[in-house]
Scaffold this motif. Structure first.
Motif, PDB file in Angstrom:
ATOM      1  N   LEU A 142       0.831  -1.201   0.000  1.00  0.00           N
ATOM      2  CA  LEU A 142       0.000   0.000   0.000  1.00  0.00           C
ATOM      3  C   LEU A 142       0.869   1.256   0.000  1.00  0.00           C
ATOM      4  O   LEU A 142       1.984   1.252   0.533  1.00  0.00           O
ATOM      5  N   GLU A 143       0.332   2.304  -0.584  1.00  0.00           N
ATOM      6  CA  GLU A 143       1.008   3.600  -0.557  1.00  0.00           C
ATOM      7  C   GLU A 143       0.659   4.298   0.754  1.00  0.00           C
ATOM      8  O   GLU A 143      -0.484   4.704   0.973  1.00  0.00           O
ATOM      9  N   TRP A 144       1.637   4.442   1.612  1.00  0.00           N
ATOM     10  CA  TRP A 144       1.396   4.923   2.969  1.00  0.00           C
ATOM     11  C   TRP A 144       1.034   6.397   3.038  1.00  0.00           C
ATOM     12  O   TRP A 144       0.537   6.879   4.057  1.00  0.00           O
ATOM     13  N   GLU A 145       1.223   7.160   1.961  1.00  0.00           N
ATOM     14  CA  GLU A 145       0.942   8.597   2.009  1.00  0.00           C
ATOM     15  C   GLU A 145      -0.551   8.918   1.952  1.00  0.00           C
ATOM     16  O   GLU A 145      -0.957  10.022   2.306  1.00  0.00           O
ATOM     17  N   TYR A 146      -1.370   7.971   1.521  1.00  0.00           N
ATOM     18  CA  TYR A 146      -2.808   8.215   1.502  1.00  0.00           C
ATOM     19  C   TYR A 146      -3.318   8.401   2.931  1.00  0.00           C
ATOM     20  O   TYR A 146      -2.908   7.698   3.856  1.00  0.00           O
ATOM     21  N   ASP A 147      -4.247   9.354   3.082  1.00  0.00           N
ATOM     22  CA  ASP A 147      -4.740   9.685   4.420  1.00  0.00           C
ATOM     23  C   ASP A 147      -5.365   8.481   5.117  1.00  0.00           C
ATOM     24  O   ASP A 147      -5.155   8.274   6.322  1.00  0.00           O
ATOM     25  N   HIS A 148      -6.145   7.694   4.373  1.00  0.00           N
ATOM     26  CA  HIS A 148      -6.837   6.588   5.041  1.00  0.00           C
ATOM     27  C   HIS A 148      -5.851   5.483   5.449  1.00  0.00           C
ATOM     28  O   HIS A 148      -6.068   4.798   6.454  1.00  0.00           O
ATOM     29  N   ILE A 149      -4.749   5.356   4.727  1.00  0.00           N
ATOM     30  CA  ILE A 149      -3.726   4.379   5.116  1.00  0.00           C
ATOM     31  C   ILE A 149      -3.003   4.854   6.371  1.00  0.00           C
ATOM     32  O   ILE A 149      -2.759   4.074   7.305  1.00  0.00           O
ATOM     33  N   ARG A 150      -2.665   6.122   6.393  1.00  0.00           N
ATOM     34  CA  ARG A 150      -2.005   6.686   7.587  1.00  0.00           C
ATOM     35  C   ARG A 150      -2.909   6.564   8.813  1.00  0.00           C
ATOM     36  O   ARG A 150      -2.442   6.291   9.916  1.00  0.00           O
ATOM     37  N   SER A 151      -4.209   6.795   8.597  1.00  0.00           N
ATOM     38  CA  SER A 151      -5.159   6.710   9.704  1.00  0.00           C
ATOM     39  C   SER A 151      -5.238   5.285  10.244  1.00  0.00           C
ATOM     40  O   SER A 151      -5.189   5.069  11.467  1.00  0.00           O
ATOM     41  N   LEU A 152      -5.337   4.318   9.354  1.00  0.00           N
ATOM     42  CA  LEU A 152      -5.400   2.919   9.789  1.00  0.00           C
ATOM     43  C   LEU A 152      -4.122   2.503  10.504  1.00  0.00           C
ATOM     44  O   LEU A 152      -4.159   1.768  11.496  1.00  0.00           O
ATOM     45  N   LYS A 153      -3.001   2.999  10.020  1.00  0.00           N
ATOM     46  CA  LYS A 153      -1.719   2.658  10.626  1.00  0.00           C
ATOM     47  C   LYS A 153      -1.568   3.312  12.001  1.00  0.00           C
ATOM     48  O   LYS A 153      -1.121   2.661  12.958  1.00  0.00           O
TER      49      LYS A 153
END
Length: 282
Positions: A142-153
């Motif tokens: 996954l591309e970690w820069e996406y807001d929803h990815i950062r939020s989940l992380k």
């Protein structure tokens, strides 16, 4: 004070340990045995009576002392083994209690974590849920820069496994929420499949016909009502890139294979449709 009483007092004062007590008892027993058995045997040796008594006494004391030491060593060994066994069992029990306490504590934390996740999961947009659902099938890049990815992380709902490059990481879903996400997803898939196929309309039939792999190159026209009938089922089939030149229909995972199985024919996972093929399209 009589001589016998004085001797008893001296002996009592010398009993400073269990080891000494065992030796005294053993010596006493062997002195009696020596006087009873050894003296008769040695009488034929011709020793004077005074010396015979001394020899018998020394034999009794010597044997009694040796046997007493041996008895004490055996008792001490058994006692120590019992003590070690008790200590081992106690230590094992304490470790087991500590482990169970730790597991209970971790389980309580997991329960609270899962409870909080369930509260927020229903409010997530579809694409955010979709990322978690895909991760129930295995690790994803996954591309970690996406807001929803950062939020989940940041909320520990997904866990970084390794880095791929400056923009992408490999992630896995947190095991605490994996079972819930998978079960909730399956429940939603079953519900959507039933909603689509249990009330089959002519518009739905036309849509499936258009999506058949056999019709992939077809330009056969159909009415825009087919597209309108599809809109409520966007969790299954997405309408993308919709503009004056046409649109694209694409199945969300895992609906393509499920629709194909239920329909009985292979369906295209994605299909672009030009505007001139859709009657009444504006």
């Amino acid at each position: 004070m009589s001589e016998t009483a004085g001797t008893v007092i001296k002996l009592l004062s010398a009993l400073t340990s269990p080891k000494a007590s065992v030796k005294y008892i053993s010596v006493g027993i062997f002195i009696v045995l020596s006087w009873k058995h050894v003296q008769d045997y040695l009488s034929s040796s011709g020793l004077p009576k005074e010396q015979l008594s001394l020899v018998v006494l020394l034999i009794g004391v010597g044997l009694g002392s040796l046997i007493g030491q041996l008895i004490y060593m055996i008792i001490d060994y058994i006692w120590n083994r019992i003590g070690e066994e008790i200590a081992t069992r106690k230590s094992k029990k304490e470790k087991e209690e500590l482990r169970e306490k730790k597991e209970r504590s971790e389980q309580e934390k997991s329960d609270i974590f899962l409870s909080n996740f369930i509260k927020v999961f229903s409010h997530y947009p579809y694409w955010k849920k979709d990322e978690l659902r895909k991760l129930t099938k295995g690790e994803q890049c996954l591309e970690w820069e996406y807001d929803h990815i950062r939020s989940l992380k940041s909320n520990d709902y997904i866990i970084k496994v390794s880095n791929v490059d400056r923009d992408r990481d490999i992630y896995k879903i947190n095991p605490i929420i994996q079972e819930y996400v998978a079960a909730e997803w399956q429940e939603e898939v079953d519900k959507n499949m039933d909603a689509f196929f249990n009330d089959m309309t002519s518009e739905k039939e036309t849509l499936l016909y258009v999506m058949e792999m056999e019709q992939y190159e077809s330009n056969e026209p159909f009415h825009t009502d087919v597209i309108d009938a599809l809109r409520p089922f966007h969790p299954c089939i997405m309408i993308e890139d919709e503009n004056q030149f046409g649109l694209t229909l694409s199945f969300r995972f895992p609906y393509c294979s499920l629709f194909s199985e239920r329909y009985g024919k292979d369906l295209a996972d994605e299909l672009h449709i030009n505007d001139n093929r859709i009657l009444g399209y504006e």
